[in-house]
Motif scaffolding. Structure first.
Motif: not given
Length: 172
Positions: A135, A7, A11, A167
């Motif tokens: 996420f 992620p 991201g 995160l």
């Protein structure tokens, strides 16, 4: 581990896509949304490799051929229908992301039944899906709710700092 770490990269693809397109390929601005959709779907691609390797290792690779054929055909038909109905590249990106999810679910189910109990498989799947939902939710909140400065560079850096901070517990 992959579900926790990817992620951060996906991201970054989502958040930095706007900056890169703005600086390098401004004529491709309409491609940002499909790229973001595929970045989210990429979460499942990252995990599929491990399950497909397990299926090959336990000599269940023959069943993968019809699965790939059916899902590829389904993806082609749905992509065509998406374009015909005016959804364009974002529609195709959604179709592909759903296809990646279906591959993941099928491969996960086939793999899990050979190496873990149903309870363990359910717990692992719940953890993976929880990470995915978290996420994706963080990305949507950052994109839709948090106001951002006009500068593309400042907006991108601010969004990634917020995203990575949200995160960070996954690192531990």
């Amino acid at each position: 581990v992959l579900a926790y770490l990817f992620p951060f990269l996906l991201g970054a693809c989502w958040i930095f896509s706007e900056l890169l397109v703005d600086w390098i390929l401004p004529q491709f601005r309409p491609g940002i949304l499909p790229l973001k959709i595929l970045a989210v779907g990429g979460f499942f691609i990252c995990l599929n490799q491990q399950f497909s390797i397990l299926l090959i290792t336990i000599k269940k690779h023959v069943i993968m051929i019809p699965i790939i054929a059916v899902l590829t055909a389904l993806s082609a038909v749905m992509s065509y229908m998406s374009i015909q109905n005016g959804y364009g590249l974002p529609g195709v990106a959604i179709v592909m992301s759903v296809n990646y999810f279906l591959y993941f679910m099928i491969y996960f189910r086939m793999s899990a039944k050979h190496v873990m109990s149903k309870g363990e498989a359910f717990q692992l799947l719940a953890r993976i899906m929880g990470i995915f939902i978290y996420f994706f939710s963080v990305l949507l909140v950052i994109e839709l709710v948090i106001p951002a400065p006009q500068s593309v560079l400042l907006r991108t850096l601010m969004r990634y700092v917020i995203f990575a901070s949200a995160l960070m517990p996954f690192m531990f």
